[in-house]
Design a protein around this motif. Structure first.
Motif, PDB file in Angstrom:
ATOM      1  N   ALA A 117       0.815  -1.216   0.000  1.00  0.00           N
ATOM      2  CA  ALA A 117       0.000   0.000   0.000  1.00  0.00           C
ATOM      3  C   ALA A 117       0.846   1.263   0.000  1.00  0.00           C
ATOM      4  CB  ALA A 117      -0.927   0.013   1.211  1.00  0.00           C
ATOM      5  N   GLY A 118       2.105   1.126   0.351  1.00  0.00           N
ATOM      6  CA  GLY A 118       3.012   2.270   0.378  1.00  0.00           C
ATOM      7  C   GLY A 118       4.300   1.892   1.065  1.00  0.00           C
ATOM      8  N   THR A 119       5.393   2.551   0.681  1.00  0.00           N
ATOM      9  CA  THR A 119       6.684   2.255   1.291  1.00  0.00           C
ATOM     10  C   THR A 119       7.570   3.493   1.264  1.00  0.00           C
ATOM     11  OG1 THR A 119       8.670   0.858   1.199  1.00  0.00           O
ATOM     12  CG2 THR A 119       7.626   1.423  -0.911  1.00  0.00           C
ATOM     13  N   THR A 120       8.469   3.561   2.223  1.00  0.00           N
ATOM     14  CA  THR A 120       9.443   4.657   2.274  1.00  0.00           C
ATOM     15  C   THR A 120      10.866   4.125   2.099  1.00  0.00           C
ATOM     16  OG1 THR A 120       9.468   4.473   4.693  1.00  0.00           O
ATOM     17  CG2 THR A 120       7.994   6.125   3.721  1.00  0.00           C
ATOM     18  N   GLU A 121      10.977   2.964   1.500  1.00  0.00           N
ATOM     19  CA  GLU A 121      12.297   2.351   1.355  1.00  0.00           C
ATOM     20  C   GLU A 121      13.221   3.200   0.499  1.00  0.00           C
ATOM     21  OE1 GLU A 121      14.329  -2.021   0.672  1.00  0.00           O
ATOM     22  OE2 GLU A 121      12.233  -1.704   0.050  1.00  0.00           O
ATOM     23  N   ALA A 122      12.684   3.867  -0.531  1.00  0.00           N
ATOM     24  CA  ALA A 122      13.535   4.693  -1.401  1.00  0.00           C
ATOM     25  C   ALA A 122      14.226   5.797  -0.615  1.00  0.00           C
ATOM     26  CB  ALA A 122      12.706   5.291  -2.532  1.00  0.00           C
ATOM     27  N   GLY A 123      13.609   6.258   0.462  1.00  0.00           N
ATOM     28  CA  GLY A 123      14.200   7.278   1.326  1.00  0.00           C
ATOM     29  C   GLY A 123      14.923   6.695   2.515  1.00  0.00           C
ATOM     30  N   LYS A 124      15.249   5.403   2.448  1.00  0.00           N
ATOM     31  CA  LYS A 124      15.995   4.698   3.493  1.00  0.00           C
ATOM     32  C   LYS A 124      15.252   4.664   4.824  1.00  0.00           C
ATOM     33  CE  LYS A 124      20.514   5.546   1.374  1.00  0.00           C
ATOM     34  NZ  LYS A 124      21.892   6.056   1.561  1.00  0.00           N
ATOM     35  N   PHE A 125      13.933   4.672   4.737  1.00  0.00           N
ATOM     36  CA  PHE A 125      13.084   4.526   5.918  1.00  0.00           C
ATOM     37  C   PHE A 125      13.360   5.601   6.976  1.00  0.00           C
ATOM     38  CE2 PHE A 125      13.330  -0.138   4.626  1.00  0.00           C
ATOM     39  CZ  PHE A 125      12.109  -0.138   3.978  1.00  0.00           C
ATOM     40  N   THR A 126      13.485   6.832   6.536  1.00  0.00           N
ATOM     41  CA  THR A 126      13.745   7.930   7.469  1.00  0.00           C
ATOM     42  C   THR A 126      12.527   8.824   7.684  1.00  0.00           C
ATOM     43  OG1 THR A 126      14.618   9.267   5.659  1.00  0.00           O
ATOM     44  CG2 THR A 126      16.210   7.996   6.964  1.00  0.00           C
ATOM     45  N   ALA A 127      11.391   8.441   7.090  1.00  0.00           N
ATOM     46  CA  ALA A 127      10.159   9.221   7.238  1.00  0.00           C
ATOM     47  C   ALA A 127       8.986   8.283   7.060  1.00  0.00           C
ATOM     48  CB  ALA A 127      10.110  10.355   6.211  1.00  0.00           C
ATOM     49  N   LEU A 128       7.788   8.800   7.305  1.00  0.00           N
ATOM     50  CA  LEU A 128       6.570   8.046   7.049  1.00  0.00           C
ATOM     51  C   LEU A 128       5.985   8.481   5.714  1.00  0.00           C
ATOM     52  CD1 LEU A 128       4.972   8.177  10.605  1.00  0.00           C
ATOM     53  CD2 LEU A 128       6.000   6.182   9.477  1.00  0.00           C
ATOM     54  N   PRO A 129       5.250   7.614   5.036  1.00  0.00           N
ATOM     55  CA  PRO A 129       4.681   8.000   3.748  1.00  0.00           C
ATOM     56  C   PRO A 129       3.601   9.070   3.901  1.00  0.00           C
ATOM     57  CG  PRO A 129       3.912   5.820   4.404  1.00  0.00           C
ATOM     58  CD  PRO A 129       4.964   6.212   5.387  1.00  0.00           C
ATOM     59  N   ALA A 130       3.562   9.999   2.967  1.00  0.00           N
ATOM     60  CA  ALA A 130       2.496  10.989   2.932  1.00  0.00           C
ATOM     61  C   ALA A 130       1.193  10.300   2.549  1.00  0.00           C
ATOM     62  CB  ALA A 130       2.832  12.081   1.922  1.00  0.00           C
ATOM     63  N   ALA A 131       0.080  10.894   2.964  1.00  0.00           N
ATOM     64  CA  ALA A 131      -1.225  10.301   2.671  1.00  0.00           C
ATOM     65  C   ALA A 131      -1.397  10.078   1.174  1.00  0.00           C
ATOM     66  CB  ALA A 131      -2.332  11.196   3.218  1.00  0.00           C
ATOM     67  N   ALA A 132      -0.894  11.011   0.373  1.00  0.00           N
ATOM     68  CA  ALA A 132      -1.035  10.900  -1.086  1.00  0.00           C
ATOM     69  C   ALA A 132      -0.244   9.739  -1.661  1.00  0.00           C
ATOM     70  CB  ALA A 132      -0.595  12.211  -1.741  1.00  0.00           C
ATOM     71  N   ASP A 133       0.707   9.227  -0.908  1.00  0.00           N
ATOM     72  CA  ASP A 133       1.545   8.132  -1.395  1.00  0.00           C
ATOM     73  C   ASP A 133       1.052   6.765  -0.934  1.00  0.00           C
ATOM     74  OD1 ASP A 133       3.254   9.920  -2.675  1.00  0.00           O
ATOM     75  OD2 ASP A 133       4.440  10.220  -0.845  1.00  0.00           O
ATOM     76  N   LEU A 134      -0.097   6.739  -0.277  1.00  0.00           N
ATOM     77  CA  LEU A 134      -0.675   5.489   0.201  1.00  0.00           C
ATOM     78  C   LEU A 134      -1.889   5.125  -0.639  1.00  0.00           C
ATOM     79  CD1 LEU A 134      -0.498   6.069   4.059  1.00  0.00           C
ATOM     80  CD2 LEU A 134       0.898   4.477   2.730  1.00  0.00           C
ATOM     81  N   SER A 135      -2.012   3.849  -0.950  1.00  0.00           N
ATOM     82  CA  SER A 135      -3.143   3.368  -1.742  1.00  0.00           C
ATOM     83  C   SER A 135      -3.704   2.110  -1.092  1.00  0.00           C
ATOM     84  CB  SER A 135      -2.703   3.058  -3.176  1.00  0.00           C
ATOM     85  OG  SER A 135      -3.738   2.440  -3.907  1.00  0.00           O
ATOM     86  N   PHE A 136      -4.912   2.246  -0.517  1.00  0.00           N
ATOM     87  CA  PHE A 136      -5.528   1.123   0.184  1.00  0.00           C
ATOM     88  C   PHE A 136      -6.693   0.556  -0.617  1.00  0.00           C
ATOM     89  CE2 PHE A 136      -3.630   3.511   3.751  1.00  0.00           C
ATOM     90  CZ  PHE A 136      -2.900   2.499   4.350  1.00  0.00           C
ATOM     91  N   ASP A 137      -6.848  -0.745  -0.526  1.00  0.00           N
ATOM     92  CA  ASP A 137      -7.960  -1.441  -1.158  1.00  0.00           C
ATOM     93  C   ASP A 137      -9.146  -1.456  -0.189  1.00  0.00           C
ATOM     94  OD1 ASP A 137      -9.747  -3.170  -2.325  1.00  0.00           O
ATOM     95  OD2 ASP A 137      -8.377  -4.878  -2.452  1.00  0.00           O
ATOM     96  N   PRO A 138     -10.284  -0.881  -0.533  1.00  0.00           N
ATOM     97  CA  PRO A 138     -11.422  -0.859   0.391  1.00  0.00           C
ATOM     98  C   PRO A 138     -11.983  -2.238   0.711  1.00  0.00           C
ATOM     99  CG  PRO A 138     -12.046   0.004  -1.771  1.00  0.00           C
ATOM    100  CD  PRO A 138     -10.566  -0.150  -1.789  1.00  0.00           C
ATOM    101  N   SER A 139     -11.602  -3.252  -0.075  1.00  0.00           N
ATOM    102  CA  SER A 139     -12.087  -4.601   0.196  1.00  0.00           C
ATOM    103  C   SER A 139     -11.031  -5.476   0.877  1.00  0.00           C
ATOM    104  CB  SER A 139     -12.528  -5.270  -1.105  1.00  0.00           C
ATOM    105  OG  SER A 139     -11.432  -5.421  -1.998  1.00  0.00           O
ATOM    106  N   ALA A 140      -9.926  -4.867   1.306  1.00  0.00           N
ATOM    107  CA  ALA A 140      -8.854  -5.635   1.948  1.00  0.00           C
ATOM    108  C   ALA A 140      -9.337  -6.276   3.243  1.00  0.00           C
ATOM    109  CB  ALA A 140      -7.656  -4.735   2.224  1.00  0.00           C
ATOM    110  N   ALA A 141      -8.807  -7.456   3.518  1.00  0.00           N
ATOM    111  CA  ALA A 141      -9.145  -8.138   4.769  1.00  0.00           C
ATOM    112  C   ALA A 141      -8.574  -7.402   5.972  1.00  0.00           C
ATOM    113  CB  ALA A 141      -8.630  -9.574   4.736  1.00  0.00           C
ATOM    114  N   TYR A 142      -7.439  -6.746   5.765  1.00  0.00           N
ATOM    115  CA  TYR A 142      -6.836  -5.923   6.813  1.00  0.00           C
ATOM    116  C   TYR A 142      -5.726  -5.086   6.199  1.00  0.00           C
ATOM    117  CZ  TYR A 142      -3.117  -9.521   6.905  1.00  0.00           C
ATOM    118  OH  TYR A 142      -2.106 -10.385   6.573  1.00  0.00           O
TER     119      TYR A 142
END
Length: 360
Positions: A117-142
């Motif tokens: 749904a989103g990752t910050t690995e490209a930035g070496k995990f030094t921040a959290l993803p912005a809301a615009a960079d997250l993509s959630f499936d509304p039918s996901a089990a969790y």
């Protein structure tokens, strides 16, 4: 004389709790034997596990429609156990913000459809993803998150906005019980004990009742949350000593004033250490975005990595232990869990300032 232990885990435990456990090791409450020797089905241990659950519920404000499970295998087993129990032939979303959520994502892929749904690995995990960079499936089990990344020192203080009806599953291993949290916002919380709860081997799972009973048919009974809940976490012999020690720690935290008081102590410790890093004129550096710096795990580097060995040697001379950073990121890491005193942080800051004054 005890050291100041900054290890990421297994980690420092409250000295008063260790002393109580020592005093009861051979004879628990006059019964002539210790916790490790008694039947887990006897009334004495049943009272211990029931008291531990009641105190944890009080500390965290756990609603009545959540089950509390005391399990084995640590948090890493949960990387597989969660999709076994919750995926139910559907898909799940994972937010990857550090090494542990990355491992959870990789493991879950063995059991069905899993989306990133989103990752910050490209930035070496030094921040959290912005809301615009997250993509959630509304039918996901969790939707799975790690609310505090032990290695990279990133902490979530606000939850991502997942679609309505999608349960949030959170790995809270390295900051559970460090501050108040609204359990009702989560479908499932899990945490290895060896940070703020007790000895390694025990894992706490807090799961909403409507998520039970969805395990894949191939799930072993001992890994089925519903079966473990029906049996009071005792389908098999539980980690009795770990549960006992966790119960002592829960009582210890309640006696301190609960998690609101614990949070204030943790804020003070974290502020003292981050101020020393930020005020060093660049001699020390923490790479994490200020808004999501962890209060529990503080990684930092020296301006000259060639000085790392000398810094660690001087730390050992001052009885400061466990400061070497994880091999994947290098540098230093100070884990300042609940049981780390403000005096321990002051001792570390004094070393940092003295070392920088001589080596800069």
């Amino acid at each position: 004389m005890r050291i100041f232990n900054f290890s990421a885990g297994p980690a420092v435990l409250p000295e008063a709790v260790l002393e109580a456990a020592r005093d009861e090791l051979l004879d628990w409450h006059g019964c002539g034997m210790g916790i490790m020797e008694m039947s887990h089905r006897g009334k004495d241990f049943t009272g211990v596990i029931e008291a531990a659950e009641a105190d944890l519920r009080a500390l965290m404000g756990i609603p009545a429609n959540y089950k509390v499970l005391f399990l084995q295998g640590g948090a890493t087993l949960q990387f597989a156990q969660i999709p076994m129990n919750l995926l139910a032939g559907g898909s799940a979303d994972y937010v990857v913000t550090g090494s542990w959520s990355k491992k959870a994502f990789k493991e879950a892929q063995r059991y069905g459809a899993v989306r990133l749904a989103g990752t910050t690995e490209a930035g070496k995990f030094t921040a959290l993803p912005a809301a615009a960079d997250l993509s959630f499936d509304p039918s996901a089990a969790y939707a799975h998150i790690c609310t505090n990344e032990t290695i990279h020192g990133v902490e979530m203080f606000d939850l991502p906005a997942v679609p309505a009806g999608v349960p949030i599953v959170a790995d809270m291993s390295s900051h559970i019980l460090s501050r108040p949290m609204d359990v009702s916002k989560y479908g499932l919380i899990y945490a290895g004990a060896q940070k703020n709860i007790g000895p390694a081997g025990l894992v706490i799972v807090i799961v909403r009742e409507d998520l039970l009973g969805k395990a894949a048919p191939t799930t072993p009974s001992v890994l089925d949350y519903a079966v473990m809940a029906e049996n009071g976490s005792m389908l098999n012999t539980p980690p009795t000593f770990g549960i006992y020690l966790a119960g002592l720690i829960f009582k210890h935290l309640l006696a301190q004033g609960g998690l609101a008081a614990v949070e204030q102590a943790n804020i003070a410790k974290a502020r003292l250490l981050y101020d020393a890093i930020d005020g060093s004129g660049g001699f020390y550096r923490n790479p994490v975005d200020v808004a999501c710096r962890s209060r529990m795990n503080v990684p930092f580097t020296l301006a000259d990595g060639a000085l790392d060995a000398a810094f660690l040697a001087e730390a050992a001379e001052r009885r400061l232990s466990g400061l070497k950073g994880h091999k994947s990121v290098g540098g230093m890491r100070a884990s300042i869990y609940n049981a780390m005193s403000i005096d321990g942080v002051r001792a570390l800051v004094e070393l940092m300032q003295d070392f920088a004054a001589r080596k800069a």
